[in-house]
Scaffold this motif. Structure first.
Motif, PDB file in Angstrom:
ATOM      1  N   GLU A   1    -106.442  69.570  75.195  1.00  0.00           N
ATOM      2  CA  GLU A   1    -107.029  68.825  74.039  1.00  0.00           C
ATOM      3  C   GLU A   1    -106.408  67.306  74.095  1.00  0.00           C
ATOM      4  O   GLU A   1    -105.423  67.188  74.743  1.00  0.00           O
ATOM      5  CB  GLU A   1    -106.592  69.274  72.600  1.00  0.00           C
ATOM      6  CG  GLU A   1    -105.264  69.635  72.311  1.00  0.00           C
ATOM      7  CD  GLU A   1    -104.986  70.146  71.027  1.00  0.00           C
ATOM      8  OE1 GLU A   1    -104.106  69.534  70.402  1.00  0.00           O
ATOM      9  OE2 GLU A   1    -105.657  70.957  70.626  1.00  0.00           O
TER      10      GLU A   1
ATOM     11  N   ARG B   1    -104.695  64.177  72.238  1.00  0.00           N
ATOM     12  CA  ARG B   1    -103.797  63.987  71.072  1.00  0.00           C
ATOM     13  C   ARG B   1    -103.328  62.376  71.011  1.00  0.00           C
ATOM     14  O   ARG B   1    -103.190  61.989  71.998  1.00  0.00           O
ATOM     15  CB  ARG B   1    -102.653  64.816  71.061  1.00  0.00           C
ATOM     16  CG  ARG B   1    -101.819  64.723  69.752  1.00  0.00           C
ATOM     17  CD  ARG B   1    -100.617  65.880  70.063  1.00  0.00           C
ATOM     18  NE  ARG B   1     -99.916  66.094  68.610  1.00  0.00           N
ATOM     19  CZ  ARG B   1    -100.215  66.904  67.627  1.00  0.00           C
ATOM     20  NH1 ARG B   1    -101.362  67.611  67.927  1.00  0.00           N
ATOM     21  NH2 ARG B   1     -99.596  67.060  66.695  1.00  0.00           N
TER      22      ARG B   1
ATOM     23  N   GLU C   1     -97.685  70.082  69.350  1.00  0.00           N
ATOM     24  CA  GLU C   1     -98.106  70.725  68.207  1.00  0.00           C
ATOM     25  C   GLU C   1     -97.504  70.863  67.103  1.00  0.00           C
ATOM     26  O   GLU C   1     -95.946  70.465  67.527  1.00  0.00           O
ATOM     27  CB  GLU C   1     -98.903  71.964  68.509  1.00  0.00           C
ATOM     28  CG  GLU C   1    -100.011  72.220  69.461  1.00  0.00           C
ATOM     29  CD  GLU C   1    -100.881  73.430  69.275  1.00  0.00           C
ATOM     30  OE1 GLU C   1    -100.824  73.853  68.100  1.00  0.00           O
ATOM     31  OE2 GLU C   1    -101.230  74.137  70.424  1.00  0.00           O
TER      32      GLU C   1
ATOM     33  N   ASP D   1    -102.907  71.354  63.212  1.00  0.00           N
ATOM     34  CA  ASP D   1    -102.920  71.845  64.554  1.00  0.00           C
ATOM     35  C   ASP D   1    -103.143  73.419  64.396  1.00  0.00           C
ATOM     36  O   ASP D   1    -103.424  73.927  65.598  1.00  0.00           O
ATOM     37  CB  ASP D   1    -101.521  71.448  65.002  1.00  0.00           C
ATOM     38  CG  ASP D   1    -101.417  70.104  65.401  1.00  0.00           C
ATOM     39  OD1 ASP D   1    -102.480  69.534  65.422  1.00  0.00           O
ATOM     40  OD2 ASP D   1    -100.355  69.516  65.594  1.00  0.00           O
TER      41      ASP D   1
ATOM     42  N   LYS E   1    -107.904  74.137  63.628  1.00  0.00           N
ATOM     43  CA  LYS E   1    -108.162  73.033  64.322  1.00  0.00           C
ATOM     44  C   LYS E   1    -109.600  72.379  63.604  1.00  0.00           C
ATOM     45  O   LYS E   1    -109.629  71.258  63.923  1.00  0.00           O
ATOM     46  CB  LYS E   1    -108.737  73.719  65.681  1.00  0.00           C
ATOM     47  CG  LYS E   1    -107.713  74.137  66.501  1.00  0.00           C
ATOM     48  CD  LYS E   1    -106.639  73.096  66.999  1.00  0.00           C
ATOM     49  CE  LYS E   1    -105.596  74.079  67.866  1.00  0.00           C
ATOM     50  NZ  LYS E   1    -104.533  72.980  68.195  1.00  0.00           N
TER      51      LYS E   1
ATOM     52  N   HIS F   1    -108.878  69.029  62.066  1.00  0.00           N
ATOM     53  CA  HIS F   1    -108.829  67.832  62.532  1.00  0.00           C
ATOM     54  C   HIS F   1    -109.956  66.476  62.243  1.00  0.00           C
ATOM     55  O   HIS F   1    -109.445  65.396  62.273  1.00  0.00           O
ATOM     56  CB  HIS F   1    -108.837  68.063  64.014  1.00  0.00           C
ATOM     57  CG  HIS F   1    -107.525  68.273  64.733  1.00  0.00           C
ATOM     58  ND1 HIS F   1    -106.526  67.481  65.049  1.00  0.00           N
ATOM     59  CD2 HIS F   1    -106.963  69.392  65.235  1.00  0.00           C
ATOM     60  CE1 HIS F   1    -105.481  67.911  65.617  1.00  0.00           C
ATOM     61  NE2 HIS F   1    -105.736  69.359  65.579  1.00  0.00           N
TER      62      HIS F   1
END
Length: 554
Positions: A19, A21, A87, A391, A394, A397
């Motif tokens: 992913e 970030r 995370e 985190d 999900k 987010h």
């Protein structure tokens, strides 16, 4: 090692490519955020008093000893853990799934601390507003909130007289808190609108500092993390010019090595290390998770933990220059005016400032410092909760702004109990139980999980992958043996030396103590509850479950 400077909104792919970030806009944003979180009100109101009470300069011996064997290693461990796994406090335990419960433990602790820590900031804001006047309201006893027991310092040279109270003391307890309108924790009353308004301002500030993640909070700390150092320096320069200041500083630094024979001195030094660095709140993990993967977290750990300790020591000069002045001015022994906790920053220090020429200006400066000390620490605690949960879940987010709003509003509603007339009793109960034994327990489980289940060797390989070299033998020995033993000792001592909370002469009823223990246990029980859940949800029969499936990521 890259020093930052990239666009914080630029995509950053994790080491596994799973992913993207965001990262800190600049390296200094991260460092200031960590320093701002770790350097909080306790650096001003707790460490200097402990140093004075426990042998002066001799107290630095156990303090630095525990700093080296436990404080720095645990600080380094959390920074590395968050940076490698990218995370929050719960998500990092994908490396050892059965220990994920400790992630929820520290998230809950940070949430609980927010319930009352924001109230301290609201008190400072109330005092700040009250300071914009020609004569500070805590100077005389002729106000509507004063009792017949109030006596000006000029008329009362013995503060040990239990039948009298100073104007500053009555202003805090009767003018700000209105504690005289409550008979105890079972008689709270309604929230006071003045403190509620201040609390609402604090919550709004926190929201707009956090709603966009590190893109906003990383800029705010340029002010909130640096302002306290400027103000402390100004206050020190003013303080050392006051009569009696040098005597106060001498008392702060006086060395009594015989005090090192007292086990309580070592226990208090160990306790101060555990709480002053901010390990165990999930904040260091959350902040470091937004670092670039190749960031030198070892150097960051040394720099930031050292600055935290040096700030504590430096603030002692500021505090005791003014305490020495108060002792000289009123011709009383220093131990009659020296205290720690809220009484120092909301009673003794305002009282000292009120005697200076231009007292209103000095009061404004002082309470701005308290605000900045509190805000960035509160930001860190909130970020730990928000990052840890988004985190782990999900779908949050895409809704960070709304989720942040939900967290801060929920915190505000619970905090309202602390701004009632009996709110100080709720505050004291939360302060006693929310992050005491439970946080020591959380860090202990965290250290055991990393050192003995995930493995120090594997953890060292992770660090080498990030910074190019493995940690030295000293760090590995501390992680595997010294720090866990230290934390186990602290947990045992915490239980063995437990005393029920009290506020002055008020003793809490049994039901309140039970409620406090339920609060503490609610976070600690997340460790066994999640472990049981993990074992029960693994596919296949329990007796055929692989240890690798239970303890390590696949």
């Amino acid at each position: 090692v890259p020093s930052g400077g990239a666009d914080p909104s630029a995509p950053q792919t994790s080491r596994s490519g799973e992913e993207e970030r965001e990262t800190w806009g600049k390296k200094i944003d991260f460092l200031l955020s960590v320093i701002g979180f770790a350097v909080d009100l306790a650096n001003v109101w707790r460490f200097p008093y402990l140093c004075y009470k426990n042998g002066g300069g001799a107290f630095l011996v156990p303090y630095l000893f525990f700093m080296l064997i436990a404080g720095m290693p645990l600080f380094y461990m959390e920074l590395a853990l968050g940076q490698y796994n990218r995370e929050g406090a719960a998500g990092v335990w994908k490396i050892c799934p059965i220990f994920k419960g400790v992630g929820f433990t520290v998230i809950l602790i940070s949430l609980y601390v927010g319930f009352y820590y924001n109230v301290i900031i609201s008190w400072a804001l109330f005092y700040l507003f009250s300071s914009f006047t020609w004569e500070l309201p805590w100077v005389h006893c002729n106000n509507t909130w004063n009792s017949p027991n109030c006596s000006d310092w000029a008329d009362n040279n013995t503060v040990s007289d239990i039948y009298t109270a100073t104007p500053a003391q009555e202003y805090f307890e009767r003018g700000v808190l209105h504690i005289q309108d409550s008979n105890g924790i079972d008689d709270l009353g309604r929230p006071r609108w003045q403190l509620t308004a201040c609390l609402a301002v604090v919550i709004v500030l926190l929201y707009f500092c956090l709603w966009k993640g590190v893109k906003t909070s990383g800029k705010v700390v340029w002010i909130t993390a640096t302002m306290p150092y400027l103000v402390l320096t100004v206050l020190l320069l003013r303080g050392v010019t006051l009569p009696g200041a040098i005597d106060g500083i001498k008392a702060y630094l006086s060395v009594d090595f015989l005090r090192l024979c007292d086990a309580k001195v070592w226990i208090e030094a160990a306790t101060q290390i555990c709480f002053s660095l901010g390990v165990g709140f999930g904040v260091l993990i959350a902040f470091s998770s937004y670092n670039k993967f190749s960031n030198n977290c070892y150097r960051d750990a040394i720099i930031t933990s050292s600055i935290n300790s040096l700030t504590s020591f430096f603030s002692g000069f500021v505090v005791f220059s003014f305490l020495g002045y108060m002792s000289h001015k009123h011709n009383v022994a220093l131990d009659k005016v020296a205290r720690d906790g809220a009484g120092l920053v909301f009673v003794i220090y305002p009282e000292a400032i009120a005697t200076l020429p231009g007292s209103s200006v000095w009061a404004v400066i002082f309470f701005i410092m308290l605000l900045t000390l509190g805000i960035d620490s509160a930001m860190g605690g909130m970020e730990s909760v928000i990052t840890g949960l988004i985190d782990e879940f999900k779908f949050l987010h895409k809704h960070r702004e709304l989720f942040t709003l939900f967290i801060v509003v929920s915190t505000f509603l619970i905090s309202l109990f602390c701004v009632t007339s009996g709110g100080m009793y709720v505050f004291t109960l939360l302060d006693h139980f929310a992050a005491g034994t439970s946080i020591l327990f959380g860090v202990l489980i965290e250290a055991i999980g990393i050192a003995w289940f995930y493995g120090v060797d594997r953890f060292s390989d992770d660090i080498k992958e990030m910074i190019g070299h493995r940690p030295g033998r000293y760090w590995r020995l501390c992680w595997k043996f010294v720090s866990p033993c230290f934390l186990l000792f602290m947990v045992v001592v915490s239980f063995a030396t437990f005393n029920p909370p009290n506020y002055g002469s008020y003793m809490f009823p049994p039901w309140a103590n039970m409620l406090g223990w339920c609060l503490a246990m609610s976070s600690m029980t997340m460790v066994p509850l999640y472990a049981i859940y993990k074992l029960c949800t693994l596919p296949g029969k329990f007796c055929h479950v692989s240890l690798k499936d239970v303890f390590l990521k696949t």
